[in-house]
Design a protein around this motif. Structure first.
Motif, PDB file in Angstrom:
ATOM      1  N   ARG A   9       0.808  -1.311  -0.116  1.00  0.00           N
ATOM      2  CA  ARG A   9      -0.033  -0.078   0.047  1.00  0.00           C
ATOM      3  C   ARG A   9       0.724   1.310  -0.071  1.00  0.00           C
ATOM      4  O   ARG A   9       0.788   2.293  -0.744  1.00  0.00           O
ATOM      5  CB  ARG A   9      -0.992  -0.065   1.146  1.00  0.00           C
ATOM      6  N   ARG A  13       1.331   4.097  -3.094  1.00  0.00           N
ATOM      7  CA  ARG A  13       0.902   5.588  -2.800  1.00  0.00           C
ATOM      8  C   ARG A  13       2.211   6.488  -3.038  1.00  0.00           C
ATOM      9  O   ARG A  13       2.105   7.626  -3.601  1.00  0.00           O
ATOM     10  CB  ARG A  13       0.505   5.702  -1.329  1.00  0.00           C
ATOM     11  N   ALA A  16       2.274   6.519  -6.827  1.00  0.00           N
ATOM     12  CA  ALA A  16       1.262   7.562  -7.087  1.00  0.00           C
ATOM     13  C   ALA A  16       1.556   9.027  -7.061  1.00  0.00           C
ATOM     14  O   ALA A  16       1.307  10.013  -7.803  1.00  0.00           O
ATOM     15  CB  ALA A  16      -0.095   7.205  -6.722  1.00  0.00           C
ATOM     16  N   ASP A  25      -7.181  10.793 -10.718  1.00  0.00           N
ATOM     17  CA  ASP A  25      -8.307   9.896 -10.432  1.00  0.00           C
ATOM     18  C   ASP A  25      -7.691   8.548 -10.215  1.00  0.00           C
ATOM     19  O   ASP A  25      -8.245   7.692  -9.624  1.00  0.00           O
ATOM     20  CB  ASP A  25      -9.146   9.824 -11.427  1.00  0.00           C
ATOM     21  N   TYR A  26      -6.060   8.230 -10.381  1.00  0.00           N
ATOM     22  CA  TYR A  26      -5.634   7.196 -10.202  1.00  0.00           C
ATOM     23  C   TYR A  26      -5.785   6.492  -8.610  1.00  0.00           C
ATOM     24  O   TYR A  26      -5.172   7.319  -7.553  1.00  0.00           O
ATOM     25  CB  TYR A  26      -4.248   7.172 -10.906  1.00  0.00           C
ATOM     26  N   VAL A  27      -6.035   5.568  -8.462  1.00  0.00           N
ATOM     27  CA  VAL A  27      -6.045   4.704  -7.043  1.00  0.00           C
ATOM     28  C   VAL A  27      -4.977   3.688  -7.313  1.00  0.00           C
ATOM     29  O   VAL A  27      -5.382   2.666  -7.975  1.00  0.00           O
ATOM     30  CB  VAL A  27      -7.367   4.409  -6.956  1.00  0.00           C
ATOM     31  N   PRO A  28      -4.011   3.810  -6.549  1.00  0.00           N
ATOM     32  CA  PRO A  28      -3.031   2.786  -6.654  1.00  0.00           C
ATOM     33  C   PRO A  28      -3.291   1.492  -5.802  1.00  0.00           C
ATOM     34  O   PRO A  28      -4.063   1.481  -5.030  1.00  0.00           O
ATOM     35  CB  PRO A  28      -1.713   3.305  -5.926  1.00  0.00           C
ATOM     36  N   TRP A  29      -2.675   0.217  -6.206  1.00  0.00           N
ATOM     37  CA  TRP A  29      -3.215  -0.989  -5.889  1.00  0.00           C
ATOM     38  C   TRP A  29      -2.358  -1.116  -4.811  1.00  0.00           C
ATOM     39  O   TRP A  29      -1.017  -0.835  -4.792  1.00  0.00           O
ATOM     40  CB  TRP A  29      -3.002  -2.077  -6.866  1.00  0.00           C
ATOM     41  N   PRO A  30      -2.714  -1.765  -3.667  1.00  0.00           N
ATOM     42  CA  PRO A  30      -4.120  -2.032  -3.218  1.00  0.00           C
ATOM     43  C   PRO A  30      -4.806  -0.963  -2.615  1.00  0.00           C
ATOM     44  O   PRO A  30      -4.129  -0.181  -1.800  1.00  0.00           O
ATOM     45  CB  PRO A  30      -3.719  -3.268  -2.183  1.00  0.00           C
ATOM     46  N   LYS A  31      -5.936  -0.824  -3.025  1.00  0.00           N
ATOM     47  CA  LYS A  31      -6.453   0.320  -2.448  1.00  0.00           C
ATOM     48  C   LYS A  31      -7.313   0.019  -1.313  1.00  0.00           C
ATOM     49  O   LYS A  31      -7.589   0.858  -0.431  1.00  0.00           O
ATOM     50  CB  LYS A  31      -7.834   0.886  -3.241  1.00  0.00           C
ATOM     51  N   SER A  32      -7.292  -1.230  -0.600  1.00  0.00           N
ATOM     52  CA  SER A  32      -7.881  -1.746   0.446  1.00  0.00           C
ATOM     53  C   SER A  32      -7.185  -3.169   0.921  1.00  0.00           C
ATOM     54  O   SER A  32      -6.776  -3.638   0.127  1.00  0.00           O
ATOM     55  CB  SER A  32      -9.483  -1.794   0.349  1.00  0.00           C
ATOM     56  N   TYR A  36      -6.192  -6.318  -1.480  1.00  0.00           N
ATOM     57  CA  TYR A  36      -5.065  -6.905  -1.449  1.00  0.00           C
ATOM     58  C   TYR A  36      -5.157  -8.442  -1.153  1.00  0.00           C
ATOM     59  O   TYR A  36      -4.564  -9.320  -1.752  1.00  0.00           O
ATOM     60  CB  TYR A  36      -4.167  -6.572  -0.077  1.00  0.00           C
TER      61      TYR A  36
END
Length: 70
Positions: A9, A13, A16, A25-32, A36
């Motif tokens: 995570r 971040r 990004a 608008d990009y949400v890096p993996w893992p977002k939660s 994951y």
């Protein structure tokens, strides 16, 4: 496992944030944590099963000496 999630995570971040124009608008993996686990749970744990021969157990369901399940 939670440490590997946090590392992934934080890495996502950081990458990004390092983008030239921000993450947008990009949400890096893992977002939660659940995202994951969906992707990595198979690497974290292994499922095994054994076929048991009921004739190799006594009345208290204790395996006879030397019995190795398949």
């Amino acid at each position: 496992m939670i440490e590997r999630y946090r590392a992934a995570r934080d890495d996502g971040r950081a990458k990004a944030a390092a983008l030239d124009h921000g993450a947008g608008d990009y949400v890096p993996w893992p977002k939660s944590l659940s995202a994951y686990l969906l992707g990595e749970l198979r690497r974290e744990h292994e499922l095994r099963y054994f076929v048991l021969d009921h004739t190799q157990f006594d009345a208290k369901f204790q395996a006879k000496e030397g019995y190795q399940p398949l």
